[in-house]
Structures are given as structure tokens and as C-alpha cells.
Write an enzyme that holds these catalytic residues in place. Structure first.
Site, PDB file in Angstrom:
ATOM      1  N   LYS A  82       0.848  -1.198   0.000  1.00 34.96           N
ATOM      2  CA  LYS A  82       0.000   0.000   0.000  1.00 34.96           C
ATOM      3  C   LYS A  82       0.881   1.245   0.000  1.00 34.96           C
ATOM      4  O   LYS A  82       1.879   1.301   0.726  1.00 34.96           O
ATOM      5  CB  LYS A  82      -0.896  -0.025   1.238  1.00 34.96           C
ATOM      6  CG  LYS A  82      -1.913   1.117   1.297  1.00 34.96           C
ATOM      7  CD  LYS A  82      -2.782   0.997   2.541  1.00 34.96           C
ATOM      8  CE  LYS A  82      -3.839   2.077   2.610  1.00 34.96           C
ATOM      9  NZ  LYS A  82      -4.668   1.974   3.837  1.00 34.96           N
ATOM     10  N   SER A 157      -9.615   1.929   3.039  1.00 27.87           N
ATOM     11  CA  SER A 157      -8.749   2.646   2.123  1.00 27.87           C
ATOM     12  C   SER A 157      -7.739   1.754   1.403  1.00 27.87           C
ATOM     13  O   SER A 157      -7.196   2.162   0.385  1.00 27.87           O
ATOM     14  CB  SER A 157      -8.002   3.756   2.866  1.00 27.87           C
ATOM     15  OG  SER A 157      -7.106   3.203   3.814  1.00 27.87           O
ATOM     16  N   SER A 181      -9.630  -0.224   7.328  1.00 26.67           N
ATOM     17  CA  SER A 181      -9.051  -0.075   5.985  1.00 26.67           C
ATOM     18  C   SER A 181      -8.356  -1.307   5.420  1.00 26.67           C
ATOM     19  O   SER A 181      -8.062  -1.340   4.229  1.00 26.67           O
ATOM     20  CB  SER A 181      -8.081   1.104   5.960  1.00 26.67           C
ATOM     21  OG  SER A 181      -8.800   2.311   5.868  1.00 26.67           O
TER      22      SER A 181
END
Lengths: 490, 95
Positions: A82, A157, A181
């Protein structure tokens, strides 16, 4: 051969083949890169792909293996990270204009650990800007799409990491979880996602959103892979002062398909208004399965403070964010507005053009909650509610080994559906954010589908009970086949 | 709880966040709506409840102060938008 294409392999399958010298890391990495080339135009899970670096690293690993060295389970296996986790020499953007050209001079601790095990980093995944969002639509660059239905969101996210693993663009990925997330996108993409106990995984090099809530966690194709990644990334780090010195077990040791006698509570507040009927039905069936497997289920658990968690979270997280994001002033790194006549104007314009709407909204919300006259009414009040929520969980875990709930109250929604209504978007995290407030661990695993849209089951436990969560998840996974379904990307 | 135009401008100033007129309008509505949803916390009796800053029982984390390798000036300045004489360059603070 457990799969037709190498990119379809799990970590443990790929590891076996690498160990037996049946495949090379270069072949595996090329296969993943081929898959990325095939589907990335549709899924758009990645912000940066480092093909050359990855292939060079894979070759190095192959030479290392040829020299008859022992390998560990992540050696030579391609991964996506990420874009909120710092990677030395590889652009780390947080999917924000303000960090669009930021190249970290150091690796996050988790990246150092992966490198010690000779993992192959293939690229960085898309996310909601600064990890603020539940759909990955708040990326400043482009939205990621759900591989199960390209007109729908992958969650967020860590939507890029979850979508990439679901679409076989990575053998596994890392995400971060501040209010859900990792788990919510895992549920929406039908992969496994774990939010570890606060303090178990180092936050050094994780670009801060809300420091008392943030944790890095794995997104994987199955529960065994989750345990294997945790074995590498967990552990005390002196560079993170909130890191906890707690012994790290071998998480694969408890992967046994036996949950006889484990006490599992079902908190009714997580099945109320706002939870779709299909989600409720899938969870009912999944919990029945856990009972069949020998768990003792108590359907009558109540955590009455759950309904205050959303409000407390959306005061605490933005407050911490407003302080953490004060560092983006256009001086030390990142975007800097040049058309300004003085220091203050430079700062204001840098932040005006560098941040997107959701980040601005949260900075505003947090600044308000921390400002003179409102501090006690909002921030301190939310901190007190946090104490009550934590106590309620502590009490529940005196009686139960784990609690089981839906991960997301709803199935993946359409792109654009909630973009203009922040409150509706915030409600996507209603089942996951209480876990971050309490600092406890929780895992999301695939638990069914409705109309080919994934549904996730969340299993939570007391601090440092990851082994029990993995054991329950593993037993359920072995008794079901949801994790074997693959999306047809079209 | 309705946030006025002036309040939104004031908060933006505190955060050193430039906002367009449209953004001020939008945030005035959206933040008011969000704050309204926070009113629910008033129901909770928090008398004698201590505020939680963290969920783990840690305090006063100390470490030995020892000399170790650090980053070079070049590395630290490598992302600087403006630099001069191996320093970060900012605009004049005093007129």
C-alpha cells in the site's frame, strides 16, 4: 500443480514449489507482471509498478536459492505494498498530490523485514488519499475497481491492495487499518485481511493518519498466508515508541481445523439497522457452520456502547489526523506552491492544492474538535467514550474467546454512490472501527456471496489473541470453499 | 449545530488550509451535518470516566541516548522543494 498459472498461487503453494526448485522466483515474478499487464487497465489497483527492480531482485533470489541456501516462506515471492508505507528509492505517494513525487530515503520497518526474507516488491497500491476513505475513490489519481464487478468499489482505504490480491496481481499485499481499511476492502473483494493488535506491528515508516489507531496488516488469498506474513512483520521495534514488546509466536502453529469448545459471542448491535438482509443471512449461515465445527455460540451478547463508536471515531481519528498532517507545509518535502507572497500564503496554498476534499474535510473536523471551546465537548468526550468501549470489550473477552460479526454492513456499492455524502461513506466502517478504538485484533475472511458480490465475516478477540482468530478463521476456511472462488474480470 | 461561514473560515485559518468560496459553502453544510451526528455522544454518562489516549498500557518510553548512523544531508534534502547552501529554503519570516 495446484493452479494453472503461477500468479494464481498462494504464498504457501509458491513457497513449496520454490523450495523444491520446480519454479524460480523470476518465473513467478514474470507471471505476476504478466497478470498485471492483463488486468490492471480494468482494475487499476496500482499507483507504481517497479518491473525492473522486481525482476532484478527475483534474479538475485534465484542465485541465492541456487547456492543451496535455505529459504523462508516469503523468499522470492512477489508482493504489492500500500502506498502509505515508505519504500526506500520507490515513490510513496499516499495517493495524494502533495506526495506525488515523494521518494523516501528509508524503508519502513515492515519493508526492512520483508527484505530480510528476500521478498520481491513489485509495486505500490492505490488507496484513499492518506488512508481516509472506504472506497478508494478518494485517491487523487484514479479510483480502483472491484474485480468482482468493475462498476463497484473495492472498499478502502486499502482498496488497491485488496483488489490486487483478488485479481491475482500479487501473491499477497500489505495494507494499513485505522478504522477498517484492511478488513472492509478484504470483505468487499473476498480476500483475507487482518488488523493486528495495536502495537504488534511497527508503525515506523507508515505515513501517519491517526497514530493511536493505525496498524499495518496483511491482505492474502487464504488464512495460512495471513499467518505466514504475520510471522515476518510482527514484533517489537525500538523505532516505534508505541510498539509493544510481546513475544511473537509462530502463527502457523495454531492453524488446526478444530474449534471444539471455543466460546464465540455474537454481539447483536452489529446485526441491526443498516445491515443488509443478504449480509445478515450469510453471517447466520457462517455462524451455524462455526457451531457445527464445535464452537459454543452465544447469540445473546450485547455491547451497548457500539452505537457511540462511529461518532467517537470520527472525532478521534480526524483530530489526530489534523495534527499529523500539519507537517505538510511545502518546506521539507512534497508539493509546494510557488505562487505565494509570504510563508503563510505558501502553506495555505500548498495545502489547498495538495490535499483532496476528504482530507480537507477531516483536517477541518479535527481542527474544530481540538479548538478552544470545543476541545472538552468533542475530543475529551470522545476519549472518555473510548474508555467505555474498551472496557465493554474487555468484559466480553472474559467470557468469550472471540466475537463474530459482519465486516461490512453492505456488499460492494457502485462507484460514485456515496461520494457526495460523507456520513453515508463513514457508515461503511461501522462494524470495523470499534476494533481500532479498543486496540484489539480482528480478521476478515470470505463468508459467502450474494449476486456474485462478496460478503466478509469479522472475527475479533482480546489483545494479542491473533492465534485464536487465525485458528477459527482456518477451521471455517477449511470447511468452506469461498476463498477458492475467483472473479471473472470483465 | 450549524457552522457559519465565519466559523469555517476561522477553522481553515487555524489549520492553515486555503479554501475556495465553494469549499467554504460545502464544508459549512457537510461539517454541520457530521457534527449533528456527533450529538449522540451527549447521551453517554462519562462521569468519573478517564479519557483514553491509548489502548496499550505504555507510558514514558525511554531509550539509551547513543550515537548511531543517521541520514546524510543529501538524503534529507533530496525531497526539498527549495534548497540553498545545503539547507531548506523558506521565504522571509520578517519583513
Amino acid at each position: 500443480m495446484p493452479a494453472n498459472e503461477l500468479y494464481q498461487l498462494t504464498v504457501h503453494e509458491a513457497h513449496e514449489l520454490l523450495k523444491q526448485r520446480k519454479i524460480s522466483s523470476a518465473e513467478l515474478t514474470k507471471s505476476v507482471l504478466k497478470r498485471i499487464a492483463e488486468v490492471e487497465g480494468k482494475v487499476r489497483a496500482c499507483v507504481t509498478i517497479v518491473e525492473d527492480i522486481a525482476l532484478k531482485e527475483a534474479e538475485k533470489v534465484d542465485n541465492y536459492i541456487k547456492a543451496a541456501h535455505e529459504i523462508t516462506p516469503l523468499t522470492g515471492i512477489p508482493t504489492l505494498i500500500k502506498d502509505v508505507i515508505c519504500t526506500k528509492g520507490i515513490r510513496t505517494t499516499c495517493s495524494s498530490r502533495i506526495l506525488e513525487n515523494f521518494v523516501p530515503p528509508y524503508d519502513a520497518t515492515v519493508i526492512e523485514k520483508l527484505k530480510t526474507h528476500r521478498a520481491v516488491v513489485v509495486g505500490k497500491t492505490n488507496m484513499d488519499e492518506f488512508a481516509m476513505g472506504s472506497s478508494t475513490e478518494h485517491s487523487a489519481f484514479f479510483p480502483t475497481r472491484n474485480p468482482w464487478d468493475l462498476s463497484r468499489v473495492p472498499g478502502g482505504s486499502s482498496g488497491g491492495s485488496a483488489a490486487a490480491v483478488a485479481a491475482d496481481e500479487a501473491i499477497y499485499a500489505l495494507g494499513s487499518d485505522t478504522g477498517g481499511s484492511v478488513r472492509q476492502p478484504a470483505a468487499l473483494c473476498s480476500v483475507v485481511g487482518l488488523k493486528p493488535t495495536y502495537g504488534l506491528v511497527s508503525r515506523f515508516g507508515l505515513i501517519a493518519f491517526a497514530s493511536s489507531l493505525d496498524q499495518i496488516g496483511p491482505l492474502t488469498k487464504d488464512v495460512t498466508d495471513c499467518a505466514l506474513v504475520m510471522n515476518v512483520i510482527a514484533g517489537y521495534d525500538p523505532r516505534d515508541s508505541t510498539s509493544v514488546s510481546h513475544p511473537v509466536p509462530d502463527y502457523t502453529q495454531q492453524l488446526i481445523p478444530d474449534i471444539k469448545g471455543l466460546k464465540i459471542g455474537i454481539p447483536r448491535e452489529y446485526f441491526g439497522e443498516g445491515v443488509q438482509n443478504e449480509v445478515r443471512a450469510a453471517l447466520q449461515a457462517a455462524i451455524n457452520k462455526l457451531q457445527e465445527l464445535g464452537a459454543e455460540i452465544d447469540w445473546e451478547v450485547s455491547l451497548p456502547h457500539t452505537k457511540y463508536a462511529l461518532a467517537a471515531y470520527y472525532i478521534l481519528a480526524p483530530s489526530e489526523a489534523s495534527a499529523n498532517l500539519a507537517r505538510y507545509d511545502g518546506v521539507k518535502y512534497g508539493f509546494s506552491e510557488r505562487d505565494a507572497s509570504n510563508v503563510i500564503e505558501t502553506t495555505e496554498k500548498t495545502r489547498q492544492f495538495g490535499f483532496g476534499p476528504e482530507v480537507k474535510r477531516r483536517i477541518m473536523l479535527g481542527t474544530y474538535a481540538l479548538s478552544a471551546g470545543y476541545y472538552d465537548a468533542y475530543y475529551v468526550k470522545a476519549q472518555k467514550v473510548r474508555t467505555l468501549i474498551k472496557r465493554e470489550f474487555d468484559q466480553a473477552f472474559e467470557k468469550y474467546d472471540a466475537l463474530v460479526t459482519p465486516t461490512s454492513p453492505i456488499v460492494p456499492f457502485k462507484l460514485g454512490e456515496k461520494l457526495e455524502d460523507p456520513m453515508q461513506m463513514y457508515l461503511s466502517d461501522v462494524c470495523t472501527l470499534p476494533i481500532n478504538i479498543a486496540g484489539i485484533p480482528a480478521i476478515s475472511i470470505p463468508a459467502g456471496f450474494t449476486d456474485n458480490l462478496p460478503i466478509g465475516m469479522q472475527i475479533m478477540g482480546k489483545p494479542f489473541s491473533e492465534e485464536i482468530l487465525l485458528r477459527i478463521a482456518f477451521a471455517y476456511e477449511q470447511a468452506t470453499a469461498w476463498h477458492k472462488r475467483k472473479p471473472k474480470i470483465r | 449545530m450549524k457552522l457559519s461561514y465565519e466559523q469555517v473560515r476561522h477553522i481553515a485559518w487555524l489549520a492553515r488550509l486555503g479554501l475556495s468560496e465553494e469549499e467554504v459553502e460545502k464544508f459549512s453544510l457537510q461539517l454541520s451535518n457530521i457534527l449533528e451526528n456527533f450529538e449522540i455522544l451527549k447521551e453517554v454518562d462519562t462521569t468519573n470516566v478517564p479519557p483514553a489516549t491509548h489502548t496499550i498500557p505504555l507510558k514514558n518510553v525511554f531509550r539509551k541516548d547513543k550515537v548511531a548512523e543517521s541520514y546524510s544531508q543529501t538524503e534529507i534534502l533530496s525531497n526539498a522543494p527549495r534548497q540553498a547552501e545545503k539547507c531548506f529554503k523558506v521565504q522571509a519570516i520578517l519583513e
